[in-house]
Design an enzyme around this catalytic site. Structure first.
Site, PDB file in Angstrom:
ATOM      1  N   GLU A 185      17.621 -19.094 -14.844  1.00  0.00           N
ATOM      2  CA  GLU A 185      17.757 -20.209 -13.743  1.00  0.00           C
ATOM      3  C   GLU A 185      16.664 -21.097 -14.046  1.00  0.00           C
ATOM      4  OE1 GLU A 185      18.073 -18.349  -9.733  1.00  0.00           O
ATOM      5  OE2 GLU A 185      17.851 -16.516 -10.960  1.00  0.00           O
TER       6      GLU A 185
ATOM      7  N   ARG B 297      14.841  -3.940 -18.833  1.00  0.00           N
ATOM      8  CA  ARG B 297      13.963  -5.114 -18.869  1.00  0.00           C
ATOM      9  C   ARG B 297      12.787  -4.499 -19.729  1.00  0.00           C
ATOM     10  NH1 ARG B 297      12.794  -7.986 -13.250  1.00  0.00           N
ATOM     11  NH2 ARG B 297      11.652  -9.318 -14.736  1.00  0.00           N
TER      12      ARG B 297
ATOM     13  N   LYS C 160       7.733 -15.067 -10.860  1.00  0.00           N
ATOM     14  CA  LYS C 160       7.756 -16.832 -10.656  1.00  0.00           C
ATOM     15  C   LYS C 160       6.949 -16.975  -9.149  1.00  0.00           C
ATOM     16  CE  LYS C 160      12.262 -17.530 -13.222  1.00  0.00           C
ATOM     17  NZ  LYS C 160      13.516 -17.815 -12.781  1.00  0.00           N
TER      18      LYS C 160
END
Length: 816
Positions: free
Chosen positions: A312, A527, A537
């Site tokens: 993204e 992950r 973020k």
């Protein structure tokens, strides 16, 4: 009572009581085994012999496509399939895969990587012959060609004892010389290659024949035959599968032992389907259109592996993304395939041009070139047309529930779920034309996801101009709707994503099949996280806003731009990702393991220079020349073929203040009264003559004499120095957070902002560095002798270089 009946049934099939009880804990397996046994009893009566029962258990535990249960049970009950090889297939040399692994344990070494162990097992066992389970998996559509099926499963084939005897004799003759030398230390599994000739022979009969013929050839075992070949410590293979980067680093592996992508794969990743064989993946949904769509897919791709990295564009990539980049691009490269860089730009409110640029830069910085850069917005027209088609098929509807009503799982069905298709078409068109305000209407898909989320949103209204499409759209698709369809458009073969997207797998398959378009396979992996770090973020924005860090590329962060600015080489990051490997489980690593990979690379690539952080002026009163001398310093002392650089050596030099003590403590080996030291690379030793102090009593300079190093006793230490230096700024970094898990409320009750290490940055304004670095450019890297590895910061300007300390020369032993 039902459990007792099932327990009795399962034990009657030949399962031990313990195995039967374990089976009962698995409701899906229990139900399938009960169904298989019930169907078999219709042919065999209430009593099922043990051999048949074990086959029924094997069928129930391994069959994914439950539609084929009755078909296979009928073959087992009628004894047409009566051996394990007929049901499950086998390896041509007769060993099962597990037997091959065990053989390697005792005949070779136990420290093989998982990948190499798998490779050796395949060589030992040979080619795999598929049988009933593999056949139905490879032929998902009805009807099954029973003639072809029976031929592939060996139905009706009879192997005589004479044939077995001849085949074993031939195998022994092929290995006879080695067998006579090694005797009973020889790997007898190789003699089971007789099964390659006699495809459907009974494995036990072949094994018995091998034992008889070997005994006839070699005679009884001698004392030497009973001795172990060599002692091997007992260890579980699963532990190899769980080896972490810590194990690798502590065992001394270095950057030139970089693991290939295929060597990184663990667990599920080893089971990846081949292009076009998507239907062989557990859980993959097969429809009447699947095989034709896969055929068209292969015609378009030519059987090429296709992956994609789909970030993204609403933030900077971090260390976890490095793993995703390596996996997606690396897997494609390892299989001669291609990888797309596709921006998931469906949320214009949070997307900025700088993020697109930074992501492209970081992918290139890590050494990867996308086959093509694409955007979800490239396909907005097609996605909208498919949404209309979904409504026409009665599989989507316009809903007026507000956002707060849609949050969470197991929500109540929408009151608009059954509105007429024609009405939803009109309302969806009205959404596109801007006749609804934000939040007033959404388009929802009619499905329930794995985690209980009902009817996920496909489109929502947003009156925000898009960076690429401008004001053309006021409705934008969601991730749940967009991602699988973009994968389909680009004919992705392996849609690799992290574990949190596992709950989206059902919607992924559902949507492609609902529209009758090519359906890729989604594979999930764990992950990569680091201790002492945050990568969210939102939280990094908070750190920037509060002034805790300067920006997204502050070298104390673990964004990729920050790591580049700090001086981490991309090869080191890739090596770290390789050593961590790709597993289903989430991996949280210590930062010092990443730093070890950095040292491995910089040790071979960062030329040496000398710098002094806290300087002390030293005057050589008997300097041996009328003017300064030019000293040749090797760029890499361990390999002088890599060249030299020149530094001046003048009567005034500067040393580290900590390299001198008037009153040294025991063990201090550097400059002190009566304790001379050598100056690195000069061939000279200096000895203290006078200490010059200022009004406050602080030492301002030293006066020393010098002599040739070979003209007297060798000094206890050699120290670095600079002469006629450049002044520079040096930034020394420590961990940004004090605790391992700054986001864990039990570890840090006050939140991550309360856990900041106030000493995470120390700036040395007036450091000195030798003039060999005068022409250095941003991101150039050096090893400052005895101090660490440093990188030129982009803040540098003419007349003032700025250096970031990348890592120290050695790991700080005080770090936890």
């Amino acid at each position: 009572m039902a459990a007792l009946d099932s327990l009795s049934l399962f034990t009657s099939l030949g399962l031990s009581e313990q195995k039967a009880r374990e089976t009962l804990k698995n409701s899906a397996l229990s139900a399938q085994l009960r169904e298989a046994a019930t169907q078999a009893q219709q042919t065999l009566g209430s009593t099922i012999d043990k051999a048949t029962g074990i086959l029924l258990y094997g069928l129930a535990s391994r069959l994914r496509d439950t539609r084929r249960l009755s078909f296979l049970v009928s073959y087992i009950a009628s004894k047409k399939i009566h051996t394990e090889p007929q049901l499950s297939g086998w390896w041509c040399q007769g060993l099962t895969f597990q037997e091959a692994r065990l053989s390697l344990e005792f005949h070779e070494i136990r420290t093989l990587s998982v990948h190499f162990l798998e490779q050796r097992c395949h060589k030992l066992t040979g080619s795999f012959f598929s049988a009933a389970l593999e056949y139905v998996r490879s032929h998902p559509l009805d009807p099954i060609d029973t003639v072809d099926f029976e031929r592939e499963c060996g139905v009706g084939v009879i192997v005589t004892p004479e044939q077995i005897e001849e085949a074993v004799e031939a195998a022994i003759n092929r290995h006879r010389p080695q067998l006579l030398v090694e005797r009973y230390h020889f790997n007898m599994g190789l003699l089971m290659e007789a099964r390659a000739v006699l495809k459907w022979a009974d494995g036990k009969m072949i094994k018995n024949e091998v034992d008889m013929q070997v005994l006839h050839l070699l005679g009884p075992k001698l004392e030497a035959d009973l001795e172990k070949k060599f002692k091997v410590a007992k260890a579980r293979l699963e532990e190899t599968d769980r080896r972490t980067a810590k194990d690798v680093v502590e065992n001394g592996e270095t950057a030139d032992q970089t693991l290939s992508l295929m060597e990184q794969l663990r667990g599920e990743a080893l089971k990846f389907h081949k292009p076009g064989e998507n239907y062989k993946t557990p859980g993959y949904v097969v429809t009447p259109h699947t095989m034709n769509l896969l055929k068209q897919h292969l015609e378009i791709t030519g059987g090429q592996v296709r992956t994609r990295f789909p970030p993204e564009p609403n933030g900077i990539l971090h260390i976890g993304h490095a793993k995703a980049i390596n996996f997606n691009f690396g897997y494609a490269k390892a299989n001669n395939g291609i990888c797309f860089l596709r921006f998931d730009d469906t949320n214009p409110e949070k997307e900025e041009a700088k993020f697109f640029t930074a992501i492209c830069d970081m992918v290139a910085w890590l050494g990867y070139t996308p086959y093509k850069v694409t955007y979800a917005s490239d396909y907005f027209d097609q996605l909208y047309a498919w949404a209309v088609e979904l409504i026409r098929r009665g599989l989507a509807y316009v809903c007026h529930q507000r956002g707060e009503e849609l949050k969470g799982h197991n929500t109540l069905p929408s009151p608009w779920r059954d509105r007429p298709m024609e009405e939803s078409l009109l309302l969806f068109e009205a959404m596109r034309k801007g006749k609804f305000s934000e939040g007033e209407a959404t388009l929802r898909m009619k499905l329930v996801m794995e985690d209980g989320k009902m009817d996920p949103v496909a489109y929502r209204v947003k009156y925000t101009p898009h960076h690429r499409t401008g004001d053309k759209w006021c409705i934008y698709p969601t991730y749940d709707y967009t991602h699988c369809l973009c994968d389909s458009i680009e004919h992705i073969t392996h849609s690799l994503c992290t574990k949190e997207f596992q709950a989206r797998r059902s919607s992924y398959f559902w949507l492609c099949n609902a529209l009758d378009v090519y359906c890729p396979v989604q594979w999930e992996y764990g992950r990569l996280n680091l201790h002492y770090a945050v990568v969210s973020k939102r939280k990094i924005l908070q750190l920037v806003a509060t002034g805790a860090v300067r920006d997204w590329d502050d070298p104390r962060l673990f964004t990729l731009t920050a790591l580049r600015r700090r001086g981490f080489p991309p090869e080191a990051i890739n090596n770290f990702c390789a050593r961590v490997g790709v597993t289903v489980a989430q991996t949280t690593m210590e930062p010092h393991l990443l730093e070890a990979c950095v040292r491995d690379v910089l040790n071979d690539t960062a030329p040496r220079a000398m710098a002094v952080l806290e300087s002390l002026r030293v005057i050589i009163t008997n300097f041996p020349a009328a003017k300064s001398l030019d000293i040749q310093v090797p760029n890499f002392p361990a390999d002088e073929t890599k060249g030299f650089h020149q530094v001046p050596f003048a009567p005034i030099v500067f040393i580290e203040r900590t390299d001198f003590k008037e009153e040294p403590e025991p063990g201090f080996k550097r400059l002190a009264w009566g304790q001379p030291v050598g100056l690195r690379h000069t061939g000279y030793v200096i000895e203290l003559q006078h200490v010059v102090k200022g009004p406050s009593g602080c030492v301002e300079s030293l006066e020393v004499t010098c002599r040739r190093a070979d003209a007297g006793e060798k000094p206890k230490a050699f120290i670095h120095w600079v002469s006629q230096p450049l002044m520079c700024e040096v930034r020394l970094y420590e961990r940004l957070f004090q605790h391992k898990n700054p986001e864990d409320p039990t570890e840090v009750p006050g939140g991550f902002l309360s856990d900041l290490n106030l000493a995470s940055l120390h700036v040395v304004d007036a450091a000195l560095v030798d003039c060999s670095v005068a022409l250095a450019k941003p991101f150039d890297k050096f090893q400052f002798e005895r101090l660490g590895y440093f990188s030129v910061d982009p803040d540098s300007h003419q007349g003032k270089l700025v250096f970031n300390r990348t890592v120290t020369l050695k790991e700080d032993p005080g770090k936890v």
